[in-house]
Motif scaffolding. Structure first.
Motif, PDB file in Angstrom:
ATOM      1  N   GLY A 126       2.908  13.576  -7.809  1.00  0.00           N
ATOM      2  CA  GLY A 126       3.464  14.972  -7.832  1.00  0.00           C
ATOM      3  C   GLY A 126       4.477  14.796  -6.621  1.00  0.00           C
ATOM      4  N   GLY A 127       4.200  14.228  -5.460  1.00  0.00           N
ATOM      5  CA  GLY A 127       5.483  14.270  -4.325  1.00  0.00           C
ATOM      6  C   GLY A 127       6.600  13.631  -4.696  1.00  0.00           C
ATOM      7  N   LEU A 128       6.567  12.467  -5.484  1.00  0.00           N
ATOM      8  CA  LEU A 128       7.854  11.751  -5.938  1.00  0.00           C
ATOM      9  C   LEU A 128       8.396  12.594  -7.023  1.00  0.00           C
ATOM     10  CD1 LEU A 128       9.527   9.343  -6.189  1.00  0.00           C
ATOM     11  CD2 LEU A 128       7.917   8.379  -7.768  1.00  0.00           C
ATOM     12  N   THR A 129       7.730  13.052  -7.940  1.00  0.00           N
ATOM     13  CA  THR A 129       8.491  14.060  -8.978  1.00  0.00           C
ATOM     14  C   THR A 129       9.199  15.319  -8.564  1.00  0.00           C
ATOM     15  OG1 THR A 129       6.944  12.953 -10.673  1.00  0.00           O
ATOM     16  CG2 THR A 129       8.133  14.969 -11.366  1.00  0.00           C
ATOM     17  N   GLN A 130       8.367  15.867  -7.619  1.00  0.00           N
ATOM     18  CA  GLN A 130       8.905  17.213  -7.212  1.00  0.00           C
ATOM     19  C   GLN A 130      10.360  16.872  -6.352  1.00  0.00           C
ATOM     20  OE1 GLN A 130       6.215  19.305  -4.714  1.00  0.00           O
ATOM     21  NE2 GLN A 130       5.751  20.765  -6.301  1.00  0.00           N
ATOM     22  N   ALA A 131      10.281  15.964  -5.514  1.00  0.00           N
ATOM     23  CA  ALA A 131      11.358  15.477  -4.756  1.00  0.00           C
ATOM     24  C   ALA A 131      12.639  15.247  -5.623  1.00  0.00           C
ATOM     25  CB  ALA A 131      10.894  14.426  -3.807  1.00  0.00           C
ATOM     26  N   LEU A 132      12.203  14.325  -6.908  1.00  0.00           N
ATOM     27  CA  LEU A 132      13.367  13.733  -7.656  1.00  0.00           C
ATOM     28  C   LEU A 132      13.936  14.939  -8.495  1.00  0.00           C
ATOM     29  CD1 LEU A 132      11.778  10.447  -8.902  1.00  0.00           C
ATOM     30  CD2 LEU A 132      13.981  10.640  -7.584  1.00  0.00           C
ATOM     31  N   ARG A 133      13.015  15.748  -8.963  1.00  0.00           N
ATOM     32  CA  ARG A 133      13.303  17.089  -9.716  1.00  0.00           C
ATOM     33  C   ARG A 133      14.271  17.905  -8.828  1.00  0.00           C
ATOM     34  NH1 ARG A 133       7.873  18.253 -12.898  1.00  0.00           N
ATOM     35  NH2 ARG A 133       8.191  16.546 -14.625  1.00  0.00           N
ATOM     36  N   ALA A 134      14.130  17.995  -7.582  1.00  0.00           N
ATOM     37  CA  ALA A 134      14.661  19.030  -6.573  1.00  0.00           C
ATOM     38  C   ALA A 134      16.266  18.573  -6.625  1.00  0.00           C
ATOM     39  CB  ALA A 134      14.174  18.968  -5.211  1.00  0.00           C
TER      40      ALA A 134
ATOM     41  N   THR B 210       0.959  -1.218  -0.032  1.00  0.00           N
ATOM     42  CA  THR B 210      -0.032   0.108  -0.042  1.00  0.00           C
ATOM     43  C   THR B 210       0.914   0.992  -0.023  1.00  0.00           C
ATOM     44  OG1 THR B 210      -1.589   1.326   1.350  1.00  0.00           O
ATOM     45  CG2 THR B 210      -0.207  -0.187   2.592  1.00  0.00           C
ATOM     46  N   MET B 211       1.224   1.780  -1.113  1.00  0.00           N
ATOM     47  CA  MET B 211       2.021   3.027  -1.283  1.00  0.00           C
ATOM     48  C   MET B 211       1.456   4.397  -0.462  1.00  0.00           C
ATOM     49  SD  MET B 211       3.204   4.808  -4.953  1.00  0.00           S
ATOM     50  CE  MET B 211       1.720   5.402  -5.144  1.00  0.00           C
ATOM     51  N   LYS B 212       0.259   4.286   0.006  1.00  0.00           N
ATOM     52  CA  LYS B 212      -0.141   5.529   0.501  1.00  0.00           C
ATOM     53  C   LYS B 212       0.153   5.516   2.105  1.00  0.00           C
ATOM     54  CE  LYS B 212      -4.046   6.970  -2.257  1.00  0.00           C
ATOM     55  NZ  LYS B 212      -5.222   7.573  -2.260  1.00  0.00           N
ATOM     56  N   VAL B 213       1.053   4.471   2.289  1.00  0.00           N
ATOM     57  CA  VAL B 213       1.590   4.566   3.815  1.00  0.00           C
ATOM     58  C   VAL B 213       2.624   5.725   3.850  1.00  0.00           C
ATOM     59  CG1 VAL B 213       3.271   3.480   5.421  1.00  0.00           C
ATOM     60  CG2 VAL B 213       1.367   2.236   4.518  1.00  0.00           C
ATOM     61  N   TYR B 214       3.262   6.095   2.661  1.00  0.00           N
ATOM     62  CA  TYR B 214       3.754   7.197   2.833  1.00  0.00           C
ATOM     63  C   TYR B 214       3.223   8.621   3.049  1.00  0.00           C
ATOM     64  CZ  TYR B 214       8.542   5.197   1.102  1.00  0.00           C
ATOM     65  OH  TYR B 214       9.559   4.259   1.236  1.00  0.00           O
ATOM     66  N   ALA B 215       1.962   8.595   2.193  1.00  0.00           N
ATOM     67  CA  ALA B 215       1.279   9.839   2.319  1.00  0.00           C
ATOM     68  C   ALA B 215       0.727   9.877   3.770  1.00  0.00           C
ATOM     69  CB  ALA B 215       0.105   9.831   1.377  1.00  0.00           C
ATOM     70  N   ALA B 216       0.155   8.803   4.272  1.00  0.00           N
ATOM     71  CA  ALA B 216      -0.517   8.983   5.575  1.00  0.00           C
ATOM     72  C   ALA B 216       0.508   9.248   6.639  1.00  0.00           C
ATOM     73  CB  ALA B 216      -1.179   7.880   6.019  1.00  0.00           C
TER      74      ALA B 216
ATOM     75  N   HIS C 299       0.439  16.064   2.476  1.00  0.00           N
ATOM     76  CA  HIS C 299       0.220  14.483   1.941  1.00  0.00           C
ATOM     77  C   HIS C 299       1.531  14.554   1.175  1.00  0.00           C
ATOM     78  CE1 HIS C 299      -3.721  14.481   3.548  1.00  0.00           C
ATOM     79  NE2 HIS C 299      -3.485  13.225   4.003  1.00  0.00           N
ATOM     80  N   TYR C 300       2.082  15.383   0.504  1.00  0.00           N
ATOM     81  CA  TYR C 300       3.322  15.456  -0.414  1.00  0.00           C
ATOM     82  C   TYR C 300       4.652  15.035   0.502  1.00  0.00           C
ATOM     83  CZ  TYR C 300       1.557  17.315  -4.606  1.00  0.00           C
ATOM     84  OH  TYR C 300       0.843  17.256  -5.858  1.00  0.00           O
ATOM     85  N   ALA C 301       4.314  15.374   1.751  1.00  0.00           N
ATOM     86  CA  ALA C 301       5.764  15.241   2.494  1.00  0.00           C
ATOM     87  C   ALA C 301       6.361  13.657   2.667  1.00  0.00           C
ATOM     88  CB  ALA C 301       5.775  15.537   4.063  1.00  0.00           C
ATOM     89  N   GLY C 302       5.594  12.871   2.641  1.00  0.00           N
ATOM     90  CA  GLY C 302       6.011  11.370   3.093  1.00  0.00           C
ATOM     91  C   GLY C 302       7.047  11.052   1.645  1.00  0.00           C
ATOM     92  N   TYR C 303       6.498  11.346   0.466  1.00  0.00           N
ATOM     93  CA  TYR C 303       7.214  10.970  -0.575  1.00  0.00           C
ATOM     94  C   TYR C 303       8.717  11.446  -0.821  1.00  0.00           C
ATOM     95  CZ  TYR C 303       2.646   9.097  -1.775  1.00  0.00           C
ATOM     96  OH  TYR C 303       1.289   8.354  -1.510  1.00  0.00           O
ATOM     97  N   ARG C 304       9.134  12.267  -0.287  1.00  0.00           N
ATOM     98  CA  ARG C 304      10.418  12.714  -0.129  1.00  0.00           C
ATOM     99  C   ARG C 304      11.370  11.367   0.092  1.00  0.00           C
ATOM    100  NH1 ARG C 304       8.687  17.510   1.924  1.00  0.00           N
ATOM    101  NH2 ARG C 304       9.129  17.085   3.847  1.00  0.00           N
ATOM    102  N   GLU C 305      10.907  10.610   1.034  1.00  0.00           N
ATOM    103  CA  GLU C 305      11.667   9.351   1.651  1.00  0.00           C
ATOM    104  C   GLU C 305      11.510   8.398   0.481  1.00  0.00           C
ATOM    105  OE1 GLU C 305      11.581   5.734   4.919  1.00  0.00           O
ATOM    106  OE2 GLU C 305      10.284   7.605   5.004  1.00  0.00           O
ATOM    107  N   PHE C 306      10.425   8.214  -0.245  1.00  0.00           N
ATOM    108  CA  PHE C 306      10.439   7.124  -1.514  1.00  0.00           C
ATOM    109  C   PHE C 306      11.380   7.659  -2.469  1.00  0.00           C
ATOM    110  CE2 PHE C 306       7.597   5.884  -5.172  1.00  0.00           C
ATOM    111  CZ  PHE C 306       8.292   4.841  -5.340  1.00  0.00           C
TER     112      PHE C 306
END
Length: 347
Positions: free
Chosen positions: A175-183, A30-36, A142-149
């Protein structure tokens, strides 16, 4: 291998699986564990919520379970307003975890189901002002957790150009994954996947009743979808998503949901046309258990993906089932997808 202190630490770690030379699947239970987890941790640290408080949200299932587990981890109460699509297995897990579950009556309309849930949440908050509405559809926390992914993906995948392919849904994962990778300075192209009938990228004029269980679109505007992040959009009907999901199990032994099947089909097509050296990362949001009867028990009906091709369009006026593709190129949200709820508001 680490010994985890809580099940969420184990669940949030994806398995990276090569599907072809340039296509890699990030497969989650369940990928949304990152979001939650990311959202709850950020809210606690900022003081917007406190231990013991009740967190409320509307969900079609995956986020509900992730939020219930995050509440279990951080000593919070959980109240879920569940979609008609939440099955008995999911509901039982939520209740054993201590969540209160209010489930909407059966509906053949995704819009009616979503609108009922939002109205129910608002009524609950009127009676229980001490609750905090998580607002997975609108709160950018909810974007915050995807920085770890993003850090895990960046370390696992080859250096160079990357194309992320995933269902849009609430917008937070892609969106969260892509923003963090582009950064990090990496060149990242974002390919979003939508069903017909979703308002998010302008396909609300079409009807695909089976897509109610796909969880990749919406009949109401979502404030967390940042349209300017997307480079390319694909719209697929239920039968194309089904073909991708069945093929993923048949060829790679990966049992995953409809959104993963749709993204797999799209990534396969995109990779055939990509420049050499580009890696395609498919987001596999959940397992296939919710789709056993509606998809996998009907596997003999699935189309052969090798014969499926999208129709290229240049404008939303040309959009047509069963599969269309358009260079979105960072356009703004179409009129029907512009959320009126302020992103930063608590409720």
């Amino acid at each position: 291998m680490p010994v985890h202190e809580h099940i969420t630490d184990a669940l949030k770690a994806p398995a990276f699986i090569r599907l072809s030379g340039s296509v890699v699947l990030a497969r989650f239970e369940t990928m949304k564990v990152y979001a939650a987890l990311g959202a709850v941790r950020t809210l606690l640290e900022s003081g917007r919520i406190v231990p013991g408080q009740t967190l409320v949200d509307s969900s079609s299932g995956i986020y509900a379970l992730a939020l219930a587990m995050a509440c279990h981890r951080y000593g919070l109460r959980c109240h879920i307003v569940a979609s008609t699509t939440v099955d008995a297995t999911m509901r039982a897990q939520l209740e054993v975890l201590g969540a209160t579950v209010d489930q909407m009556p059966p509906s053949q309309s995704l819009r009616l189901d979503q609108e009922r849930r939002v109205r129910h949440v608002r009524e609950l908050l009127r009676r229980r002002p001490d609750c905090h509405w998580m607002r997975q559809y609108h709160d950018g926390v909810h974007y915050a957790g995807y920085r770890e992914f993003a850090a895990l993906a960046g370390a696992a995948l080859p250096a160079g150009a990357l194309t992320v392919v995933g269902s849009v849904g609430t917008g937070s994962s892609t969106g969260g994954l892509t923003q963090a990778l582009r950064a990090t300075g990496r060149p990242v192209r974002l390919v979003g996947v939508q069903p017909f009938g979703s308002v998010t990228f302008g396909s609300e004029g079409f009807s695909d009743p089976d897509a109610i269980i796909a969880g990749i679109g919406s009949s109401i505007p979502f404030g967390n979808v940042r349209h300017e992040l997307y480079d390319t959009l694909h719209w697929l009907d239920f039968r194309h998503a089904m073909a991708g999901a069945v093929q993923l199990l048949r060829e790679h032994a990966v049992f995953a949901g409809l959104s993963t099947g749709a993204a797999h089909l799209v990534a396969r097509w995109e990779a055939e046309r990509a420049s050499a050296g580009t890696t395609h990362l498919v987001l596999g949001a959940d397992t296939g258990h919710r789709y056993t009867e509606r998809v996998f028990a009907r596997h003999t009906e699935a189309q052969d993906p090798r014969g499926l091709r999208p129709r290229r369009i240049e404008d939303l006026a040309e959009l047509a089932p069963p599969w269309s593709v358009m260079e979105w190129a960072g356009r703004a949200a179409p009129p029907g997808a512009r959320a009126t709820v302020p992103l930063g508001s608590a409720r």
